[in-house]
Design a protein around this motif. Structure first.
Motif, PDB file in Angstrom:
ATOM      1  N   ILE A 178    -102.774  55.612  -6.530  1.00 60.40           N
ATOM      2  CA  ILE A 178    -104.112  55.152  -5.787  1.00 60.40           C
ATOM      3  C   ILE A 178    -104.453  55.070  -4.826  1.00 60.40           C
ATOM      4  CG2 ILE A 178    -107.163  54.582  -6.630  1.00 60.40           C
ATOM      5  CD1 ILE A 178    -106.093  54.649  -9.602  1.00 60.40           C
TER       6      ILE A 178
ATOM      7  N   GLN B 176    -113.129  52.303  -0.636  1.00 62.10           N
ATOM      8  CA  GLN B 176    -112.995  54.088  -1.837  1.00 62.10           C
ATOM      9  C   GLN B 176    -111.351  53.987  -2.412  1.00 62.10           C
ATOM     10  OE1 GLN B 176    -114.842  56.408  -0.493  1.00 62.10           O
ATOM     11  NE2 GLN B 176    -116.505  55.074   0.578  1.00 62.10           N
ATOM     12  N   LEU B 177    -111.502  54.781  -3.246  1.00 60.60           N
ATOM     13  CA  LEU B 177    -110.455  54.950  -4.093  1.00 60.60           C
ATOM     14  C   LEU B 177    -110.221  56.772  -4.134  1.00 60.60           C
ATOM     15  CD1 LEU B 177    -111.805  52.675  -7.206  1.00 60.60           C
ATOM     16  CD2 LEU B 177    -110.345  51.657  -4.849  1.00 60.60           C
ATOM     17  N   LYS B 178    -108.848  56.614  -4.496  1.00 67.46           N
ATOM     18  CA  LYS B 178    -108.149  58.140  -4.241  1.00 67.46           C
ATOM     19  C   LYS B 178    -107.255  58.134  -5.108  1.00 67.46           C
ATOM     20  CE  LYS B 178    -106.512  61.650  -1.319  1.00 67.46           C
ATOM     21  NZ  LYS B 178    -106.872  62.697   0.156  1.00 67.46           N
ATOM     22  N   GLY B 179    -107.083  58.910  -6.414  1.00 71.56           N
ATOM     23  CA  GLY B 179    -106.342  59.315  -6.939  1.00 71.56           C
ATOM     24  C   GLY B 179    -105.295  60.063  -6.246  1.00 71.56           C
TER      25      GLY B 179
ATOM     26  N   PHE C   1    -107.895  64.707  -8.481  1.00 66.64           N
ATOM     27  CA  PHE C   1    -108.356  62.759  -9.227  1.00 66.64           C
ATOM     28  C   PHE C   1    -110.185  62.905  -9.717  1.00 66.64           C
ATOM     29  CE2 PHE C   1    -111.283  60.784  -6.116  1.00 66.64           C
ATOM     30  CZ  PHE C   1    -111.305  61.990  -4.924  1.00 66.64           C
ATOM     31  N   LYS C   2    -110.551  62.312 -10.003  1.00 66.44           N
ATOM     32  CA  LYS C   2    -112.394  62.874 -10.677  1.00 66.44           C
ATOM     33  C   LYS C   2    -112.631  61.160 -10.619  1.00 66.44           C
ATOM     34  CE  LYS C   2    -111.089  63.146 -15.237  1.00 66.44           C
ATOM     35  NZ  LYS C   2    -111.496  64.712 -16.406  1.00 66.44           N
ATOM     36  N   SER C   3    -113.927  61.009 -10.232  1.00 68.52           N
ATOM     37  CA  SER C   3    -114.662  59.749  -9.959  1.00 68.52           C
ATOM     38  C   SER C   3    -114.786  59.432 -11.326  1.00 68.52           C
ATOM     39  CB  SER C   3    -115.641  59.411  -9.149  1.00 68.52           C
ATOM     40  OG  SER C   3    -115.142  60.245  -7.473  1.00 68.52           O
ATOM     41  N   SER C   4    -115.367  58.390 -12.045  1.00 69.37           N
ATOM     42  CA  SER C   4    -116.110  57.632 -13.096  1.00 69.37           C
ATOM     43  C   SER C   4    -117.339  57.960 -13.665  1.00 69.37           C
ATOM     44  CB  SER C   4    -115.203  56.544 -13.285  1.00 69.37           C
ATOM     45  OG  SER C   4    -116.396  56.386 -12.162  1.00 69.37           O
TER      46      SER C   4
ATOM     47  N   CYS D 247    -112.095  54.810 -10.637  1.00 71.49           N
ATOM     48  CA  CYS D 247    -111.183  55.834 -10.195  1.00 71.49           C
ATOM     49  C   CYS D 247    -109.992  56.514 -10.787  1.00 71.49           C
ATOM     50  CB  CYS D 247    -110.340  55.647  -8.673  1.00 71.49           C
ATOM     51  SG  CYS D 247    -109.949  56.503  -7.558  1.00 71.49           S
ATOM     52  N   SER D 248    -109.991  57.605 -11.599  1.00 69.55           N
ATOM     53  CA  SER D 248    -108.009  57.680 -12.423  1.00 69.55           C
ATOM     54  C   SER D 248    -107.156  58.328 -11.385  1.00 69.55           C
ATOM     55  CB  SER D 248    -108.637  59.354 -13.312  1.00 69.55           C
ATOM     56  OG  SER D 248    -109.739  58.792 -13.905  1.00 69.55           O
TER      57      SER D 248
END
Length: 557
Positions: free
Chosen positions: A250, A241-244, A341-344, A332-333
């Motif tokens: 990140i 999982q990725l989270k800004g 953050f918003k997902s791609s 991930c941004s």
């Protein structure tokens, strides 16, 4: 009445005196042991006397089919070194010892001690029965252990008097009972070595063997405990999982790969990340972190990133043997000052998968380049020609014929095995063989359909791949073997094939040329019809058997 019976009684007494006193007994022995047949006399009373042993009942004089004789002090003749008088002959101990008895030694034996005087000889008869037994237990040794294979060897043992007909191999996990073992019987009594394949890396196994003859099965051999070598993990880390977190960081979280796919002790994780340039639609250079493998839920924070920028991240697990496949996630941004953050998008996800695929193929290229299989020599060895000897249940027996050795002596061979639908880049196992070996038996623990090919090695490098065998194992009463021959440009390898198959080739080529010629004539005739009709080609054709492309000529038949 009494008078008439006296001659009959006298005859019996006379016959007993002529025959002498004969004692008898029955002895049962097993093949391979030493047997002693008892016969003694009192030398103090009678003095040192001649004695003999023979095969069969004791005759009126001497010994029938004499095997050994003593003059009262020592042995003066014997039929074979297997016959001995081991006692003290001088005191009357003339018992016969037969060394390492065989089934052919069965029968009656007679001992005669020649005592002076009429009808005084001491006679003793014995019946010996020699029976075959089960083979002796094997002593098994480990020859080679790899990530997914174990090769064991043994020396020949006493067969119990009957030829060994097969061997049985039991394999189990070290912690399990023998009731759970996978048992395989190999009907090749000449074997002294075999390889067990399709094992799991970094696992502990117990192995034992049995020899079998017509009488039965031997006792179990010594138990080998083997631990296969570690391999790179087979699957990627889970639940990445990725989270800004901020405008410049990140958080990446993940779990270890499946336990049965780790293939050893996880030492660390390689976390690679790079920025995606949306304007130029390309990724920038990779950056890497190494994270120790310590927990069931791992986490790392990527810092010093650019605000409002999208990043791609992959995570790979490592053992001492290598790096496993990468896990991926959507881009991930990082945050900006006014948004979270918003997902791609799904397009970004696809782009990330393509990128990770590129990394994998690059890794494979590096691995292949460092595998030591390329050589600058122009005279590498030819590949061997491999043949299938037998497929029985999940046991494969193969043999091979070496090719031209090149500019250096052959130093060995190795066999590659893969699933039939997989590419050779995903080779399931590699087995090495010595330079003087030309046959092998392999046990596939999990029956399936496999492709095999072999390479020859010398000090200059490695040959091209041999012909390919596609083999299905584990189908009771059915064997399927597809032989796929690779074409070699090497003249040494091709010479024997051309010489032996020229007749078959001519029989195939001549009819083929005739068919092609006939098709060409028909095609020309049809083209003439089209021109005469002056219609469109597309209207006349059916099922797109011919295709017309603008003003070009017809492209295919």
């Amino acid at each position: 009445m009494t008078f008439q019976g006296r001659p009959h009684l006298c005859f019996k007494l006379l016959f007993g005196l002529l025959v002498g006193c004969v004692s008898a007994e029955h002895i049962i022995a097993t093949v391979g042991e030493d047997v002693t047949l008892i016969c003694n006399y009192d030398a103090k009373k009678h003095g040192k006397l001649s004695a003999c042993w023979g095969r069969g009942a004791v005759p009126n004089s001497g010994c029938a089919n004499e095997v050994i004789r003593s003059d009262g002090t020592a042995v003066i003749s014997r039929l074979s070194e297997r016959y001995n008088l081991r006692g003290d002959v001088g005191v009357g101990e003339v018992s016969l010892t037969i060394r390492q008895v065989e089934e052919a030694d069965s029968g009656m034996y007679g001992c005669r001690v020649e005592i002076p005087g009429w009808f005084n000889d001491h006679k003793h008869q014995l019946t010996l029965t020699v029976v075959a037994v089960r083979p002796n237990a094997l002593k098994v040794e480990t020859r080679e252990v790899k990530e997914k294979t174990v090769t064991v060897c043994w020396t020949a043992v006493f067969d119990g008097g009957k030829p060994i007909t097969a061997y049985r191999i039991d394999l189990k996990n070290k912690q399990a009972s023998w009731d759970t073992a996978v048992s395989t019987t190999v009907s090749n009594p000449q074997l002294t070595q075999l390889t067990l394949a399709d094992l799991r890396p970094a696992k502990h196994y117990n192995l034992r063997m049995f020899a079998i003859n017509i009488v039965g099965m031997s006792e179990a051999s010594n138990v080998l405990t083997v631990t296969t070598k570690e391999a790179a993990p087979e699957s990627p880390p889970l639940d990445m999982q990725l989270k800004g977190l901020t405008a410049r960081s990140i958080q990446v979280t993940w779990k270890p790969p499946r336990l049965d796919h780790r293939n050893g002790v996880l030492r660390s994780y390689s976390v690679s990340y790079r920025e995606y340039d949306a304007t130029g639609r390309h990724f920038k250079r990779w950056q890497h972190l190494s994270v120790p493998a310590t927990r069931e839920l791992e986490s790392v924070v990527l810092t010093n990133l650019r605000p409002s920028a999208a990043y791609g991240v992959i995570v790979q697990a490592k053992t001492n043997a290598g790096v496993g496949p990468a896990s991926t996630a959507p881009l991930c941004s990082t945050l900006d000052e006014s948004s979270i953050f918003k997902s791609s998008s799904s397009a970004a996800t696809i782009g990330m998968q393509e990128t990770s695929g590129h990394i994998t193929s690059t890794t494979e290229t590096v691995t292949a380049a460092t595998g030591g299989r390329e050589s600058t020599s122009s005279e590498l060895p030819d590949p061997p020609v491999i043949h299938l000897t037998e497929v029985k249940d999940n046991t494969i027996s193969i043999s091979w014929i070496p090719g031209f050795e090149g500019d250096s002596a052959i130093t060995g061979y190795y066999l590659e095995c893969k699933a039939v639908n997989a590419s050779w880049d995903n080779t399931k196992m590699v087995i090495d063989f010595s330079p003087n070996q030309t046959e092998a038996t392999i046990i596939e623990i999990y029956p399936s359909t496999y492709s095999l090919r072999m390479f020859t090695k010398n000090s200059l490098g490695t040959s091209k791949g041999s012909n390919i065998l596609t083999i299905t194992t584990g189908e009771a009463g059915h064997q399927r073997v597809d032989l796929v021959t690779t074409v070699s440009t090497d003249t040494h390898a091709a010479a024997s094939v051309k010489e032996s198959k020229s007749g078959h080739l001519a029989a195939i080529v001549v009819p083929l040329v005739l068919v092609v010629t006939a098709v060409a004539i028909v095609a020309m005739w049809q083209l003439q019809r089209i021109k005469l009709k002056k219609g469109t080609v597309s209207m006349w054709l059916t099922n797109e058997a011919l295709r017309h492309r603008g003003a070009e000529s017809l492209q295919e038949l």
